[in-house]
Design a protein around this motif. Structure first.
Motif, PDB file in Angstrom:
ATOM      1  N   ARG A  81       0.842  -1.197   0.000  1.00 34.87           N
ATOM      2  CA  ARG A  81       0.000   0.000   0.000  1.00 34.87           C
ATOM      3  C   ARG A  81       0.876   1.245   0.000  1.00 34.87           C
ATOM      4  NH1 ARG A  81      -5.119   0.114   0.578  1.00 34.87           N
ATOM      5  NH2 ARG A  81      -5.035   2.107   1.652  1.00 34.87           N
ATOM      6  N   GLN A 105      -0.479   2.345   5.225  1.00 35.28           N
ATOM      7  CA  GLN A 105       0.578   2.622   4.253  1.00 35.28           C
ATOM      8  C   GLN A 105       1.815   1.774   4.532  1.00 35.28           C
ATOM      9  OE1 GLN A 105       1.463   6.751   3.816  1.00 35.28           O
ATOM     10  NE2 GLN A 105       2.996   6.426   2.212  1.00 35.28           N
ATOM     11  N   ALA A 125      -1.056  -5.965   0.939  1.00 37.75           N
ATOM     12  CA  ALA A 125      -2.500  -6.183   0.857  1.00 37.75           C
ATOM     13  C   ALA A 125      -2.817  -7.010  -0.381  1.00 37.75           C
ATOM     14  CB  ALA A 125      -3.229  -4.837   0.781  1.00 37.75           C
TER      15      ALA A 125
END
Lengths: 228, 228
Positions: A34, A40, A44
């Motif tokens: 991410r 962040q 994922a």
């Protein structure tokens, strides 16, 4: 009227590739790092919001292509996750429809890999964003169940294969040895395999009979939803 | 950011009850008559919009209770339907997560029936609202597949049952006769049944051995999602 919901579509992809240490075939899965908040920097599942002009399966196919370069033959809906605590903020409601895809090692090798897209051993994952660790655990569990009663293992193989090659796929998925004679009996009893009449020759082994799956049985088994 | 989506949760419920003409057991399903537009007056699956403070399965359970009075033991997610053309207006996007439930005839008999809630023979349905005919076709197809490889048939039976009772459930679901000796062999090979040590006596028949399902196999098979 219901509160509006944000709907995302993500995909779990599995391929069989050699383990980096043991070199034995194990399940791998590609993840995307991410590049913005929330979560962040965490890894994922490939996916993203549902587009206004696309169906669920189309969204899964599109985000897969965009992130990993893959266009799997086997792409099937797995499960919709919608518990209350899974959105990044309490004001939001996020439901994710998860697809899953199985690809052959050659397809996986031809996919995109970059600093933000990387394949991981499915049983040795880093910390994942959101509830994606649970989703992957569920997908692994479904795959390990489904390999016992369906022709799903064929998605990891070419058009034709020997019983030993099919057993190696089952062993890699289940992560345990299977007795060759028992395996042969179970597969024969299932009626799912058709001999091609040809043999795999070469190497130091006897020629081995080649099989294909009964094509009247769908690989991705969607029944009345086929073509939707 | 994605366009917001309206998310509905609906449930397909099946019970085995005698056919009104043949008196043989067949699958029935309860439907709810729509009392407002769109599709006013048509029959639809019990369900409704996802509440802001409930998970998907909770929404399925709540709408089921409210409309039909049923609280099924077997409630499992079936499929998410999200094609573009299924919302009543082109400006809206409607995704439905469908659950399915199996109930015993006694539970079905104890449910609510009214002018707007009625049970129908699943293979003889009236015209349905939205894409609910496709959803029911898919649910029937899944049930008829799943009865072959899982313990799902047990949801229609009590705690213990004879092999003849279990075969009658399979025959009613599949709508075809099964050879008793073949059926016994397949069930025994599956390893899913455990003899209780007791017998069903009475009537003109020999006492028949009672079985129960292996309880280590979940009825609604959710793997890592159990309890979610």
């Amino acid at each position: 009227m219901a509160d509006p919901v944000t709907l995302a579509v993500s995909t779990v992809i599995f391929a069989l590739r050699p383990h980096p240490t043991t070199r034995l075939p194990v399940l791998w899965t590609p993840l995307v790092r991410r590049i913005r908040a929330p979560h962040q920097g965490k890894w994922a599942l490939p996916g993203g919001p549902l587009g206004a002009d696309e169906g669920l399966a189309a969204a899964a196919g599109r985000t897969l292509r965009e992130t990993t370069g893959l266009t799997p033959r086997y792409l099937e809906q797995l499960y919709a996750f919608g518990s209350l605590d899974r959105a990044p903020s309490a004001a939001e409601r996020m439901v994710s429809v998860i697809y899953w895809a199985l690809v052959r090692a050659e397809e996986a090798d031809a996919g995109i890999e970059s600093v933000n897209v990387r394949w991981f051993v499915a049983d040795e994952l880093p910390e994942l964003a959101f509830d994606h660790a649970l989703i992957l655990e569920y997908a692994l569990w479904r795959l390990r169940n489904k390999v016992e009663y369906s022709r799903i293992a064929a998605a990891f193989l070419g058009e034709s294969f020997t019983l030993a090659e099919l057993r190696a796929v089952h062993e890699a998925v289940l992560q345990r040895r299977l007795d060759p004679a028992n395996f042969r009996r179970q597969i024969e009893a299932s009626g799912r395999l058709v001999p091609t009449g040809e043999f795999r020759t070469g190497g130091r082994h006897r020629p081995a009979r080649l099989f294909r799956h009964d094509e009247s049985i769908e690989l991705a088994d969607n029944g009345p939803l086929t073509g939707l």
